[in-house]
Scaffold this active site. Structure first.
Site, PDB file in Angstrom:
ATOM      1  N   SER A 125       0.878  -1.162   0.057  1.00  0.00           N
ATOM      2  CA  SER A 125      -0.067   0.074  -0.032  1.00  0.00           C
ATOM      3  C   SER A 125       0.727   1.264   0.046  1.00  0.00           C
ATOM      4  O   SER A 125       1.896   1.159   0.527  1.00  0.00           O
ATOM      5  CB  SER A 125      -0.955  -0.131   1.358  1.00  0.00           C
ATOM      6  N   TYR A 149      -2.949   5.101  -3.988  1.00  0.00           N
ATOM      7  CA  TYR A 149      -4.186   6.176  -3.530  1.00  0.00           C
ATOM      8  C   TYR A 149      -3.699   7.500  -4.584  1.00  0.00           C
ATOM      9  O   TYR A 149      -2.587   7.981  -4.311  1.00  0.00           O
ATOM     10  CB  TYR A 149      -4.314   6.371  -2.324  1.00  0.00           C
ATOM     11  N   LYS A 228      -8.037  -1.837  -8.540  1.00  0.00           N
ATOM     12  CA  LYS A 228      -8.826  -2.503  -7.480  1.00  0.00           C
ATOM     13  C   LYS A 228     -10.012  -1.924  -6.721  1.00  0.00           C
ATOM     14  O   LYS A 228      -9.931  -0.446  -6.692  1.00  0.00           O
ATOM     15  CB  LYS A 228      -7.857  -2.623  -6.363  1.00  0.00           C
TER      16      LYS A 228
HETATM   17  C1  FNR Z   1      -7.210  -2.327   3.750  1.00  0.00           C
HETATM   18  N1  FNR Z   1      -7.574  -2.236   2.467  1.00  0.00           N
HETATM   19  C2  FNR Z   1      -6.746  -1.405   1.865  1.00  0.00           C
HETATM   20  N2  FNR Z   1      -6.880  -1.260   0.613  1.00  0.00           N
HETATM   21  C3  FNR Z   1      -6.087  -0.401  -0.469  1.00  0.00           C
HETATM   22  O1  FNR Z   1      -6.248  -0.754  -1.595  1.00  0.00           O
HETATM   23  N3  FNR Z   1      -5.275   0.499   0.214  1.00  0.00           N
HETATM   24  C4  FNR Z   1      -4.910   0.332   1.519  1.00  0.00           C
HETATM   25  O2  FNR Z   1      -3.750   0.923   1.930  1.00  0.00           O
HETATM   26  C5  FNR Z   1      -5.854  -0.330   2.532  1.00  0.00           C
HETATM   27  N4  FNR Z   1      -5.626  -0.259   3.818  1.00  0.00           N
HETATM   28  C6  FNR Z   1      -6.329  -1.454   4.675  1.00  0.00           C
HETATM   29  C7  FNR Z   1      -6.202  -1.389   5.936  1.00  0.00           C
HETATM   30  C8  FNR Z   1      -6.651  -2.174   6.601  1.00  0.00           C
HETATM   31  C9  FNR Z   1      -6.409  -2.478   8.259  1.00  0.00           C
HETATM   32  C10 FNR Z   1      -7.463  -3.257   6.194  1.00  0.00           C
HETATM   33  C11 FNR Z   1      -8.283  -4.315   6.945  1.00  0.00           C
HETATM   34  C12 FNR Z   1      -7.752  -3.178   4.845  1.00  0.00           C
HETATM   35  C13 FNR Z   1      -8.259  -3.215   1.937  1.00  0.00           C
HETATM   36  C14 FNR Z   1      -7.543  -4.380   1.661  1.00  0.00           C
HETATM   37  O3  FNR Z   1      -6.587  -4.148   0.680  1.00  0.00           O
HETATM   38  C15 FNR Z   1      -8.712  -5.465   1.273  1.00  0.00           C
HETATM   39  O4  FNR Z   1      -9.469  -5.008  -0.042  1.00  0.00           O
HETATM   40  C16 FNR Z   1      -9.531  -6.088   2.182  1.00  0.00           C
HETATM   41  O5  FNR Z   1      -8.846  -5.868   3.615  1.00  0.00           O
HETATM   42  C17 FNR Z   1     -10.125  -7.422   2.142  1.00  0.00           C
HETATM   43  O6  FNR Z   1     -11.042  -7.689   2.888  1.00  0.00           O
HETATM   44  P1  FNR Z   1     -10.611  -8.646   4.097  1.00  0.00           P
HETATM   45  O7  FNR Z   1      -9.467  -9.716   3.555  1.00  0.00           O
HETATM   46  O8  FNR Z   1     -10.063  -7.873   5.049  1.00  0.00           O
HETATM   47  O9  FNR Z   1     -11.909  -9.181   4.543  1.00  0.00           O
END
Ligand code: FNR
Length: 377
Positions: A125, A149, A228
């Site tokens: 990320s 992002y 995504k």
């Molecule tokens: C995320 N997710 C996420 N996605 C992304 O594109 N950039 C990011 O910086 C983050 N940060 C983030 C922090 C935390 C603590 C979580 C739990 C999730 C979303 C992540 O990539 C993913 O799409 C989801 O977490 C998938 O679902 P599950 O496996 O957590 O149920």
């Protein structure tokens, strides 16, 4: 310091057969809870508003049953696949997670190293330490992907893509489901504002993002592009029209739009729309080997894991993440074998059947042995 991961084919992963502290995946959650303060814990388990989308992710997985085939020789079963021209031990990408440094001093570098040692893909990320260059240095041989992002203009985006190419990331990913920040009510209820939110700038670029930026990246760069946060066949089709290489079906773990569909309910229409013209990742609620098998059988090429990665990292650092992958592999191999398959090449949607979920969905519902009541809030 965490111990170096002790993993590899020679390891005996039979349950109860080794001195390994983590024998079931839910054990990471229990340990993570005891290592984390309330704010860090809420950061992992929380989602947007009523957290309905998050629960639907689990529900959608639980609403799929298997149709096993029998009397097939399954003495030798492998969970490995090939993606990005590389062999992976599982079709798994550890999904991009911001601020991993909350859970481990080395943050994303620990996760990338564990992925490299085990043989899973890692997506970094843009809001996780130690950042693009240092994570690449920490895990030069891992299959590394970079997620951004968009918080700047075209020149900002182009600069980051160039740095990802230069540092041998295998693909570049734009997260597009975050036009507006969601309401995370666990934080609001505590009157707690995360530092990362205070620090974030460029929010208007995120709100103003359009397909034009996708076109700019495809026109200027060779690196494979992942989008995504695709949640409809219509947007899947537009992504294909733009030459996107990977479509990442995701609702951000239910952390953005509330009352969305479960990711596994979205996946079939994307598979139909894409018709093999791009590869597909999916995430949302994936916590078990059976979840991974369901997603691949339903047409995904790689399966993302968010929260489980955080729990494993918070429980035992790099070694914890490697052990988590090892336990998932154990579950995957047993699931494939019991389906009568010797590899992922032998599973498809004929292995799946719509069913009624047997439990109430929650962020912990994949783990009935984890007594979550004391931990939920
Ligand atoms: C995320 N997710 C996420 N996605 C992304 O594109 N950039 C990011 O910086 C983050 N940060 C983030 C922090 C935390 C603590 C979580 C739990 C999730 C979303 C992540 O990539 C993913 O799409 C989801 O977490 C998938 O679902 P599950 O496996 O957590 O149920």
């Amino acid at each position: 310091m965490n111990e170096a991961p002790r993993i590899g084919p020679e390891r005996n992963v039979e349950l109860g057969a080794s001195d390994e502290p983590f024998q079931n995946l839910h054990e990471f959650i229990r340990k993570a809870r005891s290592n984390l303060n309330q704010n860090a814990w809420d950061y992992i388990v929380g989602a947007a508003e009523t957290e309905t989308t998050m629960r639907r992710n689990r529900m959608a997985l639980d609403e799929i049953a298997f149709r096993p085939r029998v009397l097939r020789d399954v003495r030798k079963v492998v969970g490995s696949v090939e993606q990005f021209g590389r062999k992976l031990r599982l079709p798994v990408v550890l999904a991009p997670v911001g601020a991993l440094e909350i859970f481990d001093p080395d943050g994303a570098a620990s996760v990338a190293r564990a992925c490299g040692t085990f043989g899973a893909a890692h997506m970094l990320s843009s809001v996780s330490e130690p950042g693009l260059e240092k994570t690449a240095e920490a895990a030069p041989d891992a299959l590394r992907l970079y997620q951004l992002y968009v918080r700047g203009d075209d020149a900002f985006v182009a600069d980051v893509v160039s740095r990802a190419e230069k540092n041998a990331y295998a693909a570049f990913c734009l997260t597009v489901d975050t036009a507006h920040y969601s309401r995370r009510e666990r934080d609001i209820a505590k009157r707690y504002v995360r530092e990362s939110r205070l620090r974030a700038t460029g929010g208007d670029y995120q709100k103003g993002l359009e397909w034009r930026t996708v076109k700019m990246i495809k026109d200027k760069f060779k690196i494979p592009l992942i989008i995504k946060g695709i949640a409809t066949a219509e947007d899947g089709q537009i992504a294909i029209d733009h030459g996107v290489d990977w479509i990442y079906v995701s609702n951000h773990g239910g952390r953005q739009l509330d009352h969305g569909r479960g990711a596994m309910h979205v996946l079939p229409e994307i598979v139909d729309a894409v018709k093999g013209r791009a590869k597909i990742m999916v995430d949302g609620g994936v916590c078990r080997g059976t979840d991974i098998v369901k997603a691949i059988a339903a047409g995904a090429d790689l399966v993302g894991i968010g929260r489980l990665q955080c729990w494993a990292l918070a429980a035992a650092g790099e070694a914890g993440v490697a052990r988590m992958l090892e336990l998932l592999e154990d579950e995957v191999v047993r699931c494939l074998g019991l389906l009568g398959a010797t590899s992922f090449a032998e599973v498809d949607k004929s292995c799946l059947h719509a069913a009624t979920a047997t439990n109430a969905p929650s962020v912990f519902s994949a783990f009935p042995l984890f007594d979550h009541e004391p931990y939920h809030y």
